[in-house]
Design a protein around this motif. Structure first.
Motif, mmCIF file in Angstrom:
data_model
loop_
_atom_site.group_PDB
_atom_site.id
_atom_site.type_symbol
_atom_site.label_atom_id
_atom_site.label_comp_id
_atom_site.label_asym_id
_atom_site.label_seq_id
_atom_site.Cartn_x
_atom_site.Cartn_y
_atom_site.Cartn_z
ATOM 1 N N THR A 51 43.478 39.120 41.423
ATOM 2 C CA THR A 51 44.257 40.355 41.313
ATOM 3 C C THR A 51 43.548 41.356 40.400
ATOM 4 O O THR A 51 43.472 42.547 40.728
ATOM 5 N N ASP A 52 43.023 40.893 39.265
ATOM 6 C CA ASP A 52 42.256 41.770 38.368
ATOM 7 C C ASP A 52 41.083 42.405 39.105
ATOM 8 O O ASP A 52 40.851 43.610 39.012
ATOM 9 N N LEU A 53 40.317 41.568 39.815
ATOM 10 C CA LEU A 53 39.124 42.044 40.516
ATOM 11 C C LEU A 53 39.476 43.027 41.633
ATOM 12 O O LEU A 53 38.786 44.023 41.836
ATOM 13 N N GLU A 54 40.568 42.742 42.318
ATOM 14 C CA GLU A 54 41.016 43.645 43.381
ATOM 15 C C GLU A 54 41.504 44.970 42.794
ATOM 16 O O GLU A 54 41.141 46.044 43.282
ATOM 17 N N SER A 55 42.287 44.906 41.731
ATOM 18 C CA SER A 55 42.806 46.121 41.085
ATOM 19 C C SER A 55 41.689 46.996 40.527
ATOM 20 O O SER A 55 41.779 48.215 40.543
#
Length: 119
Positions: A51-55
């Motif tokens: 989620t961090d990487l996608e955000s």
């Protein structure tokens, strides 16, 4: 002068964020369970990192049936100002070329780690 301080041993050169991004580059169909196993973290922690990487724009995630398909976003730069003008792809290709973690070797399609990490 002798120091009685114990050496710090709880750090690593590569973060779990970098590991997960390299594992995704190696296998865009990798399961969350295999990401977690490869990093020796919980699935919840692996999900939070994805989620961090996608955000942050480092990857995209598309649902294909019951599975996710990930794509590493080309041209993304390091976040820290010291490396900020360099693309993360250079590091990711180095990491992705390493042997896959033993914990992630049980890929259901039987080809985990055999994909060309360069495309």
């Amino acid at each position: 002068m002798e120091s009685s301080a114990e050496p710090r041993s709880n750090w690593t050169f590569v973060t779990n964020h970098a590991r997960i991004l390299a594992m995704i580059l190696r296998d865009p169909e990798i399961r969350l369970r295999d990401l977690a196993g490869g990093c020796q973290i919980t699935e919840r922690a692996a999900q939070a990192i994805v989620t961090d990487l996608e955000s942050a724009g480092y990857l995209t995630r598309v649902r294909h049936g019951r599975r996710n398909h990930y794509e590493v976003t080309p041209g993304t730069l390091f976040r820290h100002p010291a490396e900020g003008r360099h693309e993360v792809a250079d590091l990711l290709h180095l990491l992705a070329a390493l042997d896959p973690p033993a914990d992630a070797a049980g890929h259901p399609d039987g080809d985990h780690g055999e994909r060309d990490p360069h495309g």
